[in-house]
Motif scaffolding. Structure first.
Motif, short mmCIF file in Angstrom:
data_model
loop_
_atom_site.label_atom_id
_atom_site.label_comp_id
_atom_site.label_asym_id
_atom_site.label_seq_id
_atom_site.Cartn_x
_atom_site.Cartn_y
_atom_site.Cartn_z
N PRO A 1 9.76 4.09 -20.27
CA PRO A 1 10.01 4.76 -21.54
C PRO A 1 10.21 6.27 -21.40
CG PRO A 1 7.73 4.01 -21.42
CD PRO A 1 8.44 3.44 -20.23
N ASN A 2 9.52 6.91 -20.48
CA ASN A 2 9.66 8.36 -20.31
C ASN A 2 11.09 8.72 -19.91
OD1 ASN A 2 7.01 7.32 -19.75
ND2 ASN A 2 6.38 9.40 -19.31
N ASN A 3 11.68 7.92 -19.03
CA ASN A 3 13.06 8.18 -18.62
C ASN A 3 14.00 8.07 -19.81
OD1 ASN A 3 12.69 8.71 -15.87
ND2 ASN A 3 12.85 6.56 -15.32
N THR A 4 13.87 7.01 -20.58
CA THR A 4 14.75 6.81 -21.72
C THR A 4 14.55 7.94 -22.74
OG1 THR A 4 14.81 4.44 -21.35
CG2 THR A 4 15.45 5.20 -23.54
N GLY A 5 13.32 8.35 -22.96
CA GLY A 5 13.06 9.47 -23.87
C GLY A 5 13.74 10.75 -23.40
N SER A 6 13.68 11.03 -22.12
CA SER A 6 14.34 12.22 -21.57
C SER A 6 15.86 12.11 -21.72
CB SER A 6 14.00 12.39 -20.09
OG SER A 6 12.64 12.71 -19.94
N ILE A 7 16.39 10.92 -21.53
CA ILE A 7 17.83 10.71 -21.66
C ILE A 7 18.26 10.84 -23.12
CG2 ILE A 7 19.69 9.02 -21.33
CD1 ILE A 7 18.01 8.09 -18.80
N ILE A 8 17.43 10.39 -24.04
CA ILE A 8 17.72 10.59 -25.47
C ILE A 8 17.85 12.08 -25.77
CG2 ILE A 8 16.70 10.45 -27.79
CD1 ILE A 8 15.61 7.66 -26.95
N PRO B 1 17.51 -6.70 -22.04
CA PRO B 1 16.14 -6.44 -22.51
C PRO B 1 15.65 -5.06 -22.08
CG PRO B 1 16.06 -7.84 -20.58
CD PRO B 1 17.52 -7.63 -20.90
N LEU B 2 14.88 -4.44 -22.96
CA LEU B 2 14.25 -3.16 -22.66
C LEU B 2 12.85 -3.42 -22.13
CD1 LEU B 2 15.25 -1.23 -25.91
CD2 LEU B 2 16.56 -1.49 -23.78
N GLY B 3 12.38 -2.58 -21.25
CA GLY B 3 11.05 -2.75 -20.67
C GLY B 3 9.96 -2.11 -21.50
N ILE C 1 22.04 0.10 -29.77
CA ILE C 1 21.30 -0.89 -28.99
C ILE C 1 22.11 -2.18 -29.01
CG2 ILE C 1 19.15 -2.18 -28.79
CD1 ILE C 1 17.96 0.49 -30.07
N HIS C 2 22.30 -2.75 -27.82
CA HIS C 2 23.12 -3.95 -27.68
C HIS C 2 22.28 -5.09 -27.10
CE1 HIS C 2 26.58 -1.36 -28.37
NE2 HIS C 2 26.06 -0.53 -27.47
N GLU C 3 22.52 -6.27 -27.59
CA GLU C 3 21.78 -7.45 -27.12
C GLU C 3 22.20 -7.86 -25.71
OE1 GLU C 3 19.24 -9.04 -28.65
OE2 GLU C 3 19.34 -7.52 -30.22
N THR C 4 23.48 -7.63 -25.36
CA THR C 4 24.00 -8.06 -24.06
C THR C 4 24.96 -7.02 -23.51
OG1 THR C 4 25.95 -9.14 -25.01
CG2 THR C 4 23.94 -10.49 -24.81
N PHE D 1 24.48 2.74 -15.98
CA PHE D 1 23.34 2.81 -15.07
C PHE D 1 22.48 1.56 -15.22
CE2 PHE D 1 24.58 7.08 -16.13
CZ PHE D 1 24.41 7.81 -14.96
N GLY D 2 21.92 1.09 -14.12
CA GLY D 2 21.01 -0.04 -14.14
C GLY D 2 19.57 0.40 -14.33
N SER D 3 18.67 -0.54 -14.29
CA SER D 3 17.25 -0.24 -14.49
C SER D 3 16.66 0.49 -13.29
CB SER D 3 16.47 -1.53 -14.75
OG SER D 3 16.25 -2.22 -13.54
N GLU D 4 15.53 1.11 -13.53
CA GLU D 4 14.85 1.86 -12.49
C GLU D 4 14.38 0.97 -11.35
OE1 GLU D 4 13.83 3.89 -16.46
OE2 GLU D 4 14.16 1.85 -15.75
N THR D 5 14.08 -0.27 -11.63
CA THR D 5 13.50 -1.15 -10.61
C THR D 5 14.53 -2.03 -9.91
OG1 THR D 5 13.01 -2.78 -12.32
CG2 THR D 5 11.24 -1.24 -11.73
N ALA D 6 15.58 -2.43 -10.60
CA ALA D 6 16.53 -3.39 -10.03
C ALA D 6 17.94 -2.85 -9.86
CB ALA D 6 16.57 -4.65 -10.89
N GLY D 7 18.23 -1.69 -10.44
CA GLY D 7 19.60 -1.19 -10.40
C GLY D 7 20.50 -1.98 -11.33
#
Length: 178
Positions: free
Chosen positions: A13-20, A35-37, A60-63, A108-114
């Motif tokens: 969440p901190n990353n997404t907040g900074s990007i916002i 899905p969001l983490g 926000i998009h479902e897919t 960009f992909g997720s922090e854990t999986a790309g």
């Protein structure tokens, strides 16, 4: 011209907040693909974004397919995937646009999986870009990566919309610490 930032399944969440906050201050459009983490009301995300949430243009998009359709509707004529997988150097890519209505999407992909393989394939290998890192490095922080990329694209496009838009570097005085 608008720069679109797409985060596919962000986890921190901190990353997404900074990007916002980054998007609110640069005029970029933010797309979050589920899905969001985390919950969008997460305290850490809201704190990292301070009070910029209300100024950010976010969808926000479902897919991924729904996000891609929204990007196409927004005239994103260039879509690039940021990935460490067999990619081209980010700084060799030309982000200038011929038409003021053409937009750019950075995915960009997720922090854990790309970025998932199917999304990379959908974007096309010619549009896979990477940021420079030392060979033994795994990855950069997502918020940092988005910042680096967004500002390089914006720079290549002349910082259109910047309230203090400069005409150049003619009046800069060299730094002299003595």
């Amino acid at each position: 011209m608008t720069i679109h930032i797409v985060l596919v399944s962000p986890k921190i969440p901190n990353n997404t907040g900074s990007i916002i906050r980054l998007c609110a201050n640069s005029g970029a459009q933010l797309h979050l693909v589920k899905p969001l983490g985390f919950d969008l009301e997460d305290k850490k995300m809201r704190r990292a974004g301070l009070d910029y949430h209300e100024y950010a243009d976010m969808q926000i998009h479902e897919t991924w397919q729904a996000a891609k359709a929204a990007l196409q509707q927004a005239h994103c004529t260039r879509m690039v995937a940021l990935t460490t997988k067999l990619s081209h150097p980010f700084y060799e890519y030309d982000f200038s646009v011929q038409n003021a209505e053409d937009n750019v999407a950075l995915v960009f992909g997720s922090e854990t999986a790309g970025l998932p393989e199917d999304i990379r394939a959908d974007i096309g290998e010619a549009n896979w870009l990477r940021l420079p890192m030392l060979p033994e490095s795994r990855s950069l922080n997502l918020a940092n990566s988005v910042s680096i990329c967004l500002y390089e694209v914006w720079r290549q496009q002349g910082f259109q919309g910047d309230k203090g838009q400069s005409t150049g570097y003619d009046n800069l005085v060299p730094f002299n610490p003595k």
